[in-house]
Motif scaffolding. Structure first.
Motif, PDB file in Angstrom:
ATOM      1  N   UNK A 112      40.548  92.192  57.967  1.00 26.47           N
ATOM      2  CA  UNK A 112      40.422  91.660  59.133  1.00 26.47           C
ATOM      3  C   UNK A 112      40.624  92.423  60.340  1.00 26.47           C
ATOM      4  N   UNK A 113      41.137  91.800  61.362  1.00 25.40           N
ATOM      5  CA  UNK A 113      41.720  92.244  62.078  1.00 25.40           C
ATOM      6  C   UNK A 113      42.571  91.818  63.398  1.00 25.40           C
ATOM      7  N   UNK A 114      43.466  91.646  63.182  1.00 22.81           N
ATOM      8  CA  UNK A 114      44.257  90.334  64.041  1.00 22.81           C
ATOM      9  C   UNK A 114      43.963  90.190  65.582  1.00 22.81           C
ATOM     10  N   UNK A 115      43.770  89.170  66.013  1.00 24.05           N
ATOM     11  CA  UNK A 115      43.132  88.963  67.546  1.00 24.05           C
ATOM     12  C   UNK A 115      43.976  89.001  68.538  1.00 24.05           C
ATOM     13  N   UNK A 116      44.912  88.131  68.396  1.00 19.96           N
ATOM     14  CA  UNK A 116      46.308  87.898  68.867  1.00 19.96           C
ATOM     15  C   UNK A 116      47.073  87.118  68.271  1.00 19.96           C
ATOM     16  N   UNK A 117      48.391  86.360  68.800  1.00 21.46           N
ATOM     17  CA  UNK A 117      48.905  85.665  68.172  1.00 21.46           C
ATOM     18  C   UNK A 117      49.823  84.532  68.673  1.00 21.46           C
ATOM     19  N   UNK A 118      49.431  82.888  68.372  1.00 23.36           N
ATOM     20  CA  UNK A 118      49.353  82.233  68.959  1.00 23.36           C
ATOM     21  C   UNK A 118      50.742  80.995  69.047  1.00 23.36           C
ATOM     22  N   UNK A 119      51.891  80.909  69.046  1.00 29.51           N
ATOM     23  CA  UNK A 119      53.231  80.229  68.584  1.00 29.51           C
ATOM     24  C   UNK A 119      53.728  81.097  67.428  1.00 29.51           C
ATOM     25  N   UNK A 120      53.506  81.478  67.013  1.00 25.23           N
ATOM     26  CA  UNK A 120      53.676  82.439  65.296  1.00 25.23           C
ATOM     27  C   UNK A 120      52.001  82.286  64.094  1.00 25.23           C
ATOM     28  N   UNK A 121      51.048  81.584  65.068  1.00 20.67           N
ATOM     29  CA  UNK A 121      50.035  81.308  64.174  1.00 20.67           C
ATOM     30  C   UNK A 121      49.327  82.573  64.594  1.00 20.67           C
ATOM     31  N   UNK A 122      48.480  83.282  63.367  1.00 20.19           N
ATOM     32  CA  UNK A 122      47.245  84.597  63.686  1.00 20.19           C
ATOM     33  C   UNK A 122      46.241  84.614  63.748  1.00 20.19           C
ATOM     34  N   UNK A 123      45.550  84.526  64.649  1.00 19.16           N
ATOM     35  CA  UNK A 123      44.492  84.404  65.022  1.00 19.16           C
ATOM     36  C   UNK A 123      43.317  86.594  65.302  1.00 19.16           C
ATOM     37  N   UNK A 124      42.314  85.988  63.209  1.00 18.64           N
ATOM     38  CA  UNK A 124      42.105  87.191  62.845  1.00 18.64           C
ATOM     39  C   UNK A 124      40.679  87.166  62.767  1.00 18.64           C
ATOM     40  N   UNK A 125      40.263  88.196  63.380  1.00 18.51           N
ATOM     41  CA  UNK A 125      39.009  88.326  63.776  1.00 18.51           C
ATOM     42  C   UNK A 125      38.182  88.566  63.000  1.00 18.51           C
ATOM     43  N   UNK A 126      37.182  88.766  62.137  1.00 18.89           N
ATOM     44  CA  UNK A 126      36.478  88.948  60.543  1.00 18.89           C
ATOM     45  C   UNK A 126      34.601  89.561  61.415  1.00 18.89           C
ATOM     46  N   UNK A 127      34.683  90.800  61.127  1.00 20.92           N
ATOM     47  CA  UNK A 127      33.642  91.360  61.418  1.00 20.92           C
ATOM     48  C   UNK A 127      32.847  90.835  61.718  1.00 20.92           C
ATOM     49  N   UNK A 128      32.180  90.081  62.207  1.00 15.53           N
ATOM     50  CA  UNK A 128      30.583  89.880  62.189  1.00 15.53           C
ATOM     51  C   UNK A 128      30.703  88.112  61.947  1.00 15.53           C
ATOM     52  N   UNK A 129      31.707  87.500  61.746  1.00 17.51           N
ATOM     53  CA  UNK A 129      31.613  86.542  61.255  1.00 17.51           C
ATOM     54  C   UNK A 129      32.304  85.405  62.037  1.00 17.51           C
TER      55      UNK A 129
END
Length: 564
Positions: free
Chosen positions: A171-188
């Motif tokens: 995946x691609x890192x979208x943003x980081x919030x309070x140490x948690x990483x939100x990952x963008x899954x292409x198309x999902x």
């Protein structure tokens, strides 16, 4: 705007455009449009009316229909959407079966001329004029469509990922919030890599590519939640499967993995092909395969260990690079004692206990490590305690007591009830001496039993418990001290309460002490005694236990006949 005045094909074009953008079925978008138009119609004709809207999938024409259902008179509640069979007869005529009015029974269109009388559950459909959609109605319709589209997106995402739990994704890192990483899954959509699932102090920047293990996929109210991990042992196993073709093909199997994420790990492997070395295959040419995994895990050191069915051999391998002198396994307690040379102790334990902790996770055993000197000291202490026991109880001198211990005698019961021939093998022991030893041992045991019985009665132990077959006076005393004083009390005990056992508390094995555990009562023996007590009290019908035994016997006979 009136539905009839709009370009009817525009509805289909809009549905297809939204479906393409969101990668969902166009039919789901049209269903959402139908529901939104139905709500708008109810706001125009009345909320209590049952208004259905059907959009033709070919022409885009929207048909508005009022539905009334036949119900029994006593069940009539909504006069706008329901009517009784008597009221329905006025509409149940052949003339009503036209294009704009029709009847359904069990979902199938019927002809009133042939259907007889209206029945409860029949539905009368009649066309109503299309509605004019004002600003508020249009906004409400838009919200319904957006909500349905979001639900369809969530369902698609869940269906796409529910079977991918246990696999590795990119995946691609979208943003980081309070140490948690939100990952963008292409198309999902998005996935979450929590702070405690990252290796060490990993930090990611938006747009950076990331590889992680799909730990869990849940269907929640706010949509499917995909949770990722880079610290799970399974992540390492999947990485090795990607790097080692023999693992992917099933020639080599990963039996266990233990990790201290970002620091060190142990992985146990076995080869089902005698010509392939499992450790060498995982290491690869000049370490290329294992190095690829190490690089992905931020430099985590990996010990690749050959798995072995023999627990002792496997543990010796798991404690590498430390050398092991001796292994003693307690299978009942799932514990193991390991003796190592003095200079190997720190290596076996590892920095902050890392090596022994990983070996324990890998083998599933609790491991106690001691040096040869500590082992010798412990054995010497046991020897002295048993020597003193025989000296005090049997009135023996130290030399003779040491002879008994050296020959393997550990308890008074062994001396009292062992075959005389075993005592005669001891130097200096003849028939008379052996008889005297056994007599003294039995006298002591009888005195101890009488004392225990007296104490148990003083505590309130009843004859029903004292006379129960299989319980010694010492056992009865232990039970009475734990407030088990009657046969009824004994029958309510669980087997583990008597024999003891092990439970897991947040991944840590915790010992549960049993009342009769000091007397070496096994779990199966405790089960038999409790069940016998329940039968004696009439709580369990003994006939209910017979079919199991008969069935086992019949099965055995059938197998014997088959073998013959």
């Amino acid at each position: 705007m009136a539905i009839t005045s709009a370009n009817q094909l525009e509805l289909l074009q809009t549905a297809e455009a939204v479906a393409r953008e969101k990668m969902i079925d166009p039919g789901l978008v049209i269903d959402a449009m139908e529901e939104s138009l139905s709500r708008a119609a109810k706001s125009r004709y009345g909320a209590e009316m049952d208004i259905h809207v059907r959009i033709d999938r070919k022409t885009g024409r929207a048909a508005f229909t009022r539905v009334r259902t036949v119900v029994d008179e006593e069940e009539l509640e909504n006069y706008q959407a329901e009517f009784t069979p008597e009221q329905a007869r006025a509409y149940f005529v052949p003339a009503a079966a036209g294009r704009d009015e029709f009847w359904l029974r069990d979902g199938v269109r019927i002809d009133p001329a042939e259907a007889g009388e209206p029945q409860a559950g029949d539905e009368f459909h009649e066309a109503v004029p299309p509605v004019e959609m004002g600003r508020i109605a249009a906004q409400s319709a838009k919200q319904v469509i957006l909500q349905k589209v979001r639900e369809a997106e969530r369902d698609r995402q869940y269906e796409a990922f529910k079977d991918r739990a246990g696999t590795i994704i990119n995946g691609v890192v979208k943003r980081e919030e309070y140490g948690n990483v939100v990952v963008e899954l292409q198309g999902y959509g998005e996935a979450m890599l929590r702070r405690n699932e990252k290796i060490g102090r990993e930090a990611y920047r938006p747009g950076e590519r990331i590889r992680a293990y799909v730990k869990d996929v849940r269907r929640e109210q706010r949509g499917p939640q995909i949770f990722l991990s880079r610290t799970a042992p399974e992540f390492m196993a999947e990485l090795f499967k990607m790097e080692v073709p023999e693992i992917y093909d099933g020639i080599i199997d990963i039996k266990a993995v233990a990790r201290d994420p970002g620091s060190r790990a142990k992985i146990a492997v076995i080869s089902y092909d005698g010509s392939i070395d499992p450790v060498g295959a995982c290491v690869g040419m000049r370490g290329s395969r294992v190095q690829a995994v190490v690089n992905e895990l931020q430099g985590e050191k990996i010990d690749i260990i050959p798995w072995n069915e023999d627990q002792a051999t496997f543990l010796v391998n798991a404690l590498q690079p430390a050398e092991v002198s001796k292994v003693v396994i307690d299978e009942d307690a799932q514990r193991i004692e390991v003796v190592v040379p003095e200079d190997q102790l720190s290596l076996a334990i590892g920095r902050r206990g890392q090596n022994v902790r990983l070996a324990s996770q890998l083998t599933g055993l609790d491991i106690d490590i001691m040096t040869e000197a500590q082992d010798s000291e412990r054995r010497q202490k046991d020897f002295e305690e048993r020597t003193k026991l025989f000296m005090d109880a049997l009135d023996l001198d130290e030399f003779f007591a040491q002879l008994l211990v050296a020959e393997g005698f550990t308890t008074l019961e062994e001396v009292a009830y062992v075959e005389v021939d075993e005592l005669l093998t001891i130097d200096g022991v003849d028939d008379d001496t052996a008889g005297e030893l056994q007599a003294r041992a039995r006298d002591v045991l009888e005195a101890q039993a009488a004392e225990a019985l007296e104490k148990a009665r003083a505590l309130g132990a009843e004859d029903s418990l004292i006379g129960f077959e299989g319980l010694s006076p010492q056992m009865v005393l232990a039970l009475a001290q734990d407030d088990v004083k009657t046969l009824e009390d004994f029958a309510t005990c669980a087997d583990w309460e008597l024999a003891g056992g092990w439970t897991s508390d947040e991944g840590v094995r915790v010992k549960d002490d049993g009342i009769l555990e000091p007397f070496d009562v096994a779990l199966e023996e405790a089960q038999d005694m409790v069940m016998t007590a329940r039968v004696m009290l009439g709580w369990v019908d003994p006939d209910d236990l017979v079919p199991q035994a008969d069935e086992a016997g019949e099965t055995g006979e059938e197998e014997e006949e088959t073998g013959a």
